[in-house]
Design an enzyme around this catalytic site. Structure first.
Site, PDB file in Angstrom:
ATOM      1  N   ASP A 285       0.870  -1.184   0.000  1.00 17.73           N
ATOM      2  CA  ASP A 285       0.000   0.000   0.000  1.00 17.73           C
ATOM      3  C   ASP A 285       0.899   1.223   0.000  1.00 17.73           C
ATOM      4  O   ASP A 285       2.125   1.096  -0.013  1.00 17.73           O
ATOM      5  CB  ASP A 285      -0.959  -0.005   1.198  1.00 17.73           C
ATOM      6  CG  ASP A 285      -2.310   0.615   0.844  1.00 17.73           C
ATOM      7  OD1 ASP A 285      -2.320   1.773   0.352  1.00 17.73           O
ATOM      8  OD2 ASP A 285      -3.350  -0.035   1.036  1.00 17.73           O
TER       9      ASP A 285
ATOM     10  N   HIS B  77     -13.491  -2.112  -6.378  1.00 14.41           N
ATOM     11  CA  HIS B  77     -14.701  -1.292  -6.430  1.00 14.41           C
ATOM     12  C   HIS B  77     -14.408   0.201  -6.312  1.00 14.41           C
ATOM     13  O   HIS B  77     -15.287   1.030  -6.551  1.00 14.41           O
ATOM     14  CB  HIS B  77     -15.718  -1.750  -5.369  1.00 14.41           C
ATOM     15  CG  HIS B  77     -15.397  -1.308  -3.969  1.00 14.41           C
ATOM     16  ND1 HIS B  77     -16.385  -1.113  -3.026  1.00 14.41           N
ATOM     17  CD2 HIS B  77     -14.217  -1.039  -3.345  1.00 14.41           C
ATOM     18  CE1 HIS B  77     -15.831  -0.738  -1.889  1.00 14.41           C
ATOM     19  NE2 HIS B  77     -14.519  -0.689  -2.052  1.00 14.41           N
TER      20      HIS B  77
END
Length: 344
Positions: free
Chosen positions: A208, A254
């Site tokens: 990340d 998403h």
């Protein structure tokens, strides 16, 4: 003179237009709840602070304005007013305590990610007119750029994601033959921690952005799992670490439109090579009995970041476009879908 809309009735037997529409159109009450959450009024009342003057002093607000807000909420079933200008908790207001396990106070706090997210809907018209996200028009920068340049808000976002039910995916996949899982866009490692705790032979890599990975390192160290995890502070649009048995994408796709989601999947497929797998964890667009929740989240993702919710078939189509073949699909008890893929 501003008339009270609620006083306009069409006749004595039929509800007025306002009575019909107010439950779904009123903005006053939702914002009043958020202000009460931001000011931590329920916490103060639970400590015995009930007089509006003292509440105003403790929250550094105007006593008259605060009294009007509390009286409005009392009329809507949040808080009670047992004596003039004295307010108290009721069952509904109790949900706004900071220590309530439901976590609603933080979700409504206008200084936290949840509150900032809700404010974006004040410019929903922009999204409907343009088809693009409204976050930048409200907060001054696109969603991910805003988080990257606001460490406090990024930490709040990470905390809200760490509380997600997606950690249930840790037990929804067969990790028996997995020795190295790479969690791509894994936030602070909430899901990864559950996987490592349940599977002592697995090692991991958390991928990340740098600040998020730093918080993830701390989280995993607190769980005693830091020595089994490597950390890659980078964008997942850059080449990913190779050598993983499973490349995990939980609640990542998403956030993005189809082109960007396909690019993320393609990067995972390339890093996985011929022997690795790509596992997608997302909300199931057709599972469960609440199509309204899916519709809300589908709109929410568009307004925030330009993303979208998808059906299983939608995710399979993205996987195919990225050079992946779906080998298994399963659904968790919390309505998540786990899609197992392998490079074609």
């Amino acid at each position: 003179m501003i008339a009270s809309v609620g006083s306009m009735t069409s006749n004595e037997t039929q509800p007025s237009p306002w009575e019909v529409l107010a439950p779904i159109a009123d903005l006053v009450t939702p914002m009043a709840v958020r202000v009460a959450a931001t000011l931590r009024l329920a916490d103060l009342m639970s400590e015995g602070v009930t007089e509006v003057e003292e509440l105003a002093t403790r929250t550094e607000t105007d006593a008259d304005a605060l009294g009007r807000l509390l009286r409005h909420l009392t009329c809507h079933g949040v808080f009670t007013e047992p004596a003039p200008n004295r307010f108290a908790l009721n069952e509904t207001a109790d949900l706004l305590r900071s220590d309530h396990p439901g976590g609603m106070r933080a979700a409504f706090d206008l200084n936290e990610f949840g509150g900032r997210m809700d404010l974006v809907f004040t410019n929903l018209l922009h999204t409907v007119r343009t088809g693009g996200p409204a976050w930048e028009t409200v907060h001054g920068a696109p969603f991910w750029e805003y988080l990257a340049t606001n460490p406090t808000m990024a930490a709040s976002f990470d905390a809200s994601m760490a509380g997600s039910t997606r950690t249930a995916a840790a037990t929804a996949y067969d990790w028996t033959d997995v020795r190295h899982v790479i969690d791509v866009g894994g936030g602070t490692g909430a899901l990864l921690a559950e996987i490592l705790a349940a599977n002592p032979d697995i090692r991991a890599t958390l991928v990340d952005l740098p600040d998020t990975v730093t918080r993830g390192r701390e989280r995993l160290a607190e769980r005693g799992l830091g020595d089994r995890c490597e950390f890659a502070g980078q964008s997942f649009f850059d080449p990913l670490p190779t050598g993983g048995d499973v490349y995990l994408l939980s609640a990542v796709l998403h956030d993005w439109d189809d082109d960007q989601a396909t690019k993320i999947l393609r990067g995972c497929a390339q890093a996985a090579g011929k022997t690795g797998r790509v596992v997608i964890v997302e909300s199931h667009g057709t599972a469960g009995d609440d199509p309204g929740m899916f519709a809300e989240m589908n709109l929410r993702m568009l307004v925030l970041s330009g993303g979208r919710e998808r059906t299983v078939e939608d995710y399979q189509a993205l996987a195919t476009a990225a050079g992946l073949t779906t080998t298994d699909v399963r659904t968790t008890s919390t309505g998540l879908v786990v899609i197992d893929c392998e490079p074609t």
